[in-house]
Each structure stands twice: as C-alpha cells, then as structure tokens.
Scaffold this motif. Structure first.
Motif, PDB file in Angstrom:
ATOM      1  N   TYR A  18      13.993  35.041 -19.923  1.00 44.62           N
ATOM      2  CA  TYR A  18      12.702  34.646 -19.364  1.00 44.62           C
ATOM      3  C   TYR A  18      12.365  33.199 -19.689  1.00 44.62           C
ATOM      4  O   TYR A  18      11.706  32.514 -18.900  1.00 44.62           O
ATOM      5  CB  TYR A  18      11.595  35.589 -19.855  1.00 44.62           C
ATOM      6  CG  TYR A  18      11.483  36.829 -19.009  1.00 44.62           C
ATOM      7  CD1 TYR A  18      10.795  36.819 -17.796  1.00 44.62           C
ATOM      8  CD2 TYR A  18      12.082  38.021 -19.401  1.00 44.62           C
ATOM      9  CE1 TYR A  18      10.694  37.946 -17.016  1.00 44.62           C
ATOM     10  CE2 TYR A  18      11.995  39.165 -18.616  1.00 44.62           C
ATOM     11  CZ  TYR A  18      11.295  39.118 -17.428  1.00 44.62           C
ATOM     12  OH  TYR A  18      11.208  40.238 -16.643  1.00 44.62           O
ATOM     13  N   ARG A  21      14.142  31.206 -17.180  1.00 44.31           N
ATOM     14  CA  ARG A  21      13.511  31.365 -15.876  1.00 44.31           C
ATOM     15  C   ARG A  21      12.259  30.504 -15.762  1.00 44.31           C
ATOM     16  O   ARG A  21      11.963  29.946 -14.725  1.00 44.31           O
ATOM     17  CB  ARG A  21      13.167  32.844 -15.668  1.00 44.31           C
ATOM     18  CG  ARG A  21      13.089  33.273 -14.230  1.00 44.31           C
ATOM     19  CD  ARG A  21      12.902  34.764 -14.116  1.00 44.31           C
ATOM     20  NE  ARG A  21      13.992  35.519 -14.751  1.00 44.31           N
ATOM     21  CZ  ARG A  21      14.019  36.842 -14.817  1.00 44.31           C
ATOM     22  NH1 ARG A  21      13.024  37.548 -14.309  1.00 44.31           N
ATOM     23  NH2 ARG A  21      15.032  37.459 -15.388  1.00 44.31           N
ATOM     24  N   ARG A  22      11.523  30.383 -16.852  1.00 45.00           N
ATOM     25  CA  ARG A  22      10.323  29.545 -16.831  1.00 45.00           C
ATOM     26  C   ARG A  22      10.676  28.086 -16.607  1.00 45.00           C
ATOM     27  O   ARG A  22       9.912  27.341 -16.004  1.00 45.00           O
ATOM     28  CB  ARG A  22       9.561  29.689 -18.156  1.00 45.00           C
ATOM     29  CG  ARG A  22       8.726  30.947 -18.253  1.00 45.00           C
ATOM     30  CD  ARG A  22       7.707  30.809 -19.358  1.00 45.00           C
ATOM     31  NE  ARG A  22       8.335  30.694 -20.665  1.00 45.00           N
ATOM     32  CZ  ARG A  22       8.652  31.726 -21.439  1.00 45.00           C
ATOM     33  NH1 ARG A  22       8.428  32.951 -21.017  1.00 45.00           N
ATOM     34  NH2 ARG A  22       9.197  31.544 -22.614  1.00 45.00           N
ATOM     35  N   HIS A  27      11.357  30.336 -11.475  1.00 42.95           N
ATOM     36  CA  HIS A  27      10.155  30.785 -12.181  1.00 42.95           C
ATOM     37  C   HIS A  27       9.008  29.783 -12.096  1.00 42.95           C
ATOM     38  O   HIS A  27       8.066  29.839 -12.856  1.00 42.95           O
ATOM     39  CB  HIS A  27      10.495  31.076 -13.645  1.00 42.95           C
ATOM     40  CG  HIS A  27       9.524  32.017 -14.290  1.00 42.95           C
ATOM     41  ND1 HIS A  27       9.602  33.382 -14.130  1.00 42.95           N
ATOM     42  CD2 HIS A  27       8.451  31.782 -15.069  1.00 42.95           C
ATOM     43  CE1 HIS A  27       8.614  33.949 -14.807  1.00 42.95           C
ATOM     44  NE2 HIS A  27       7.908  33.001 -15.383  1.00 42.95           N
ATOM     45  N   GLY A  71       3.535  41.221 -17.801  1.00 45.93           N
ATOM     46  CA  GLY A  71       3.475  39.792 -17.506  1.00 45.93           C
ATOM     47  C   GLY A  71       2.093  39.227 -17.754  1.00 45.93           C
ATOM     48  O   GLY A  71       1.517  39.410 -18.829  1.00 45.93           O
ATOM     49  N   ARG A  98       2.800  35.517 -22.644  1.00 40.57           N
ATOM     50  CA  ARG A  98       2.324  36.190 -21.431  1.00 40.57           C
ATOM     51  C   ARG A  98       1.166  37.134 -21.747  1.00 40.57           C
ATOM     52  O   ARG A  98       0.190  37.216 -20.993  1.00 40.57           O
ATOM     53  CB  ARG A  98       3.464  36.968 -20.780  1.00 40.57           C
ATOM     54  CG  ARG A  98       4.523  36.084 -20.150  1.00 40.57           C
ATOM     55  CD  ARG A  98       5.570  36.911 -19.448  1.00 40.57           C
ATOM     56  NE  ARG A  98       6.429  36.062 -18.633  1.00 40.57           N
ATOM     57  CZ  ARG A  98       6.933  36.412 -17.465  1.00 40.57           C
ATOM     58  NH1 ARG A  98       6.679  37.607 -16.966  1.00 40.57           N
ATOM     59  NH2 ARG A  98       7.689  35.580 -16.786  1.00 40.57           N
ATOM     60  N   SER A 138      15.925  42.997 -15.366  1.00 41.51           N
ATOM     61  CA  SER A 138      16.078  41.981 -16.410  1.00 41.51           C
ATOM     62  C   SER A 138      16.671  42.540 -17.690  1.00 41.51           C
ATOM     63  O   SER A 138      16.847  41.808 -18.661  1.00 41.51           O
ATOM     64  CB  SER A 138      14.712  41.343 -16.714  1.00 41.51           C
ATOM     65  OG  SER A 138      14.223  40.644 -15.592  1.00 41.51           O
TER      66      SER A 138
END
Length: 245
Positions: A18, A21-22, A27, A71, A98, A138
């Motif tokens: 993650y 991805r950010r 993302h 999320g 998150r 994921s």
C-alpha cells in the motif's frame, strides 16, 4: 495458531504494497469530479442497493455492518447516508494513517477497530453484513486469505451475508494484487450461497469513454468480458435460486 503472529510477514508486506501504491500513479487521489470515477461509483452504488433491496435480512437502520479494510471510510459513509445507524457500523483498518482519516470522516458513533482483521476478538454471529472491498486481492498469501474468510464467516449471523467487491482479472499495471476468481470465492466460503454480478469496466478504456458522458460509459459497462470485478452477496443460508443477481 494466532493469525496476527503466523502471518506477521504477510501483514508487513501488505503495508509495503500500500505504501508503494500511494507513491505511484495507481494510487493517486482522484475525486468524484473525475467522470470515470463518478460513473464507476454510481454503477457500484446501484448494484449494492439492488442487493440490499432484494436480500437484506433487516431494514437498513437495524443492520449491523463490519467492514474489513475500511480505508478512509468511504463505504461506511455510504451506508450511513442510506440510513444505517452509526452505532451499528464497525470499521476495521490495518493502516494507522488511513484509520485516522476515517476517524475524522465517519459519523460519531461508528466503532473503529485497528489492526489485523484476522486477529479481531468479535462475537460470533454478531453482524448482518461483513463487507470487504479489494482487500483479498491485496493479500498474496492464500493461507492468510483462507483464515480471514473463515473469521468473516464466523462473525456473520444466520441470514446475513458477506458483501464482496474485488478483482476478477489480473492487473498488469499493479504486480501487488492478484485476481480472486469466482471458484476461489466459493472455496473461501463453501457454506455460502453466492449471488454474483460482474461490474466495473476496464479502467484504461473507461477513462477514455467516460469523457463522452454517462451513456457511453453504461454501454461499455454492458460488455461483460470488459468488467474487471466481482460484486457478490454471499449469504449464510440455503440457496434459493441460481445465485445470479
């Protein structure tokens, strides 16, 4: 075998995925001002409401709902907007940053459950809906997926359902996700009745088509092979039809 200990390496890997991805294009934050994102949101909202209208075991304001991997809280915000009571909503999230944003955005009264979902200590049969949205794709460890699915099923009340939204095809632009085909969904929840529909047209194509308005997007979405996700209502009771929504 405690999931939070046994799958420590996979949990660390999920956090790393993650984080990547950010930092990447996949993302980047895009609001509903983006036509493709708006039409995708509306399409999914209509499909979820159709499931609720046909199969929800209780009125919306009585439903107890748990989301695994909430999320920033967007899905539970939808349920609150539809009429679910905040005190009946439970939000779990592994990533602390998150969950902090979800804490700010969600209505007061929503229960926040940090950490590994498979390690949550929740009463069996205490939820009418357990929701997951692109969480299982994921998780690259199949054993971890199995343990989490078993936990989710345990928390579900008779007549309740797993509300599932996840990838059905590989994503060539994101090696950190895996598709979850319908056969695996059935293996994860062998006692469930799976009511299903494919949804969400292929994003690279949809982004182009959405520029021309909602009608071209809807026509694209009607092409089944281009739909990239499964939306499933996995019911904890005997099947009464073909399992098609």
């Amino acid at each position: 075998m405690c999931p939070s200990v046994s799958f420590e390496a996979e949990l660390a890997a999920i956090r790393a995925r993650y984080a990547r991805r950010r930092d990447g294009f996949a993302h980047q934050a895009r609001s509903l001002l983006d036509p493709e994102r708006l039409f995708r949101f509306q399409e999914r909202e209509r499909a979820v409401l159709r499931f609720l209208r046909r199969r929800a075991p209780k009125p919306l304001w009585e439903l107890r709902i748990l989301e695994i991997g909430c999320g920033y809280g967007g899905n539970l915000l939808q349920f609150a907007r539809w009429g679910c009571r905040p005190e009946n909503l439970y939000a779990n999230e592994l990533l602390e940053d998150r969950l902090e944003i979800a804490r700010e955005l969600l209505p007061r009264g929503v229960h926040l459950l940090p950490g590994d979902a498979a390690a949550l200590d929740l009463e069996p049969g205490s939820f009418d809906i357990v929701l997951q949205s692109t969480v299982f794709s994921s998780i690259l460890d199949p054993a971890f997926r199995h343990v989490l699915a078993s936990k989710m099923w345990t928390w579900l009340a008779p007549g309740g359902a797993i509300l599932w939204y996840d990838l059905r095809y590989p994503n060539p632009w994101n090696p950190d996700v895996v598709p979850i085909p319908l056969g695996e969904i059935r293996r994860l929840f062998p006692a469930g009745c799976v009511y299903k529909r494919s949804i969400t047209p292929m994003p690279p194509v949809a982004r182009v088509v959405a520029r021309f308005g909602p009608l071209p997007y809807m026509l694209l979405s009607a092409i089944r092979p281009l739909r990239t996700h499964w939306l499933c209502w996995i019911e904890k009771q005997k099947c009464d039809d073909t399992g098609r929504a």
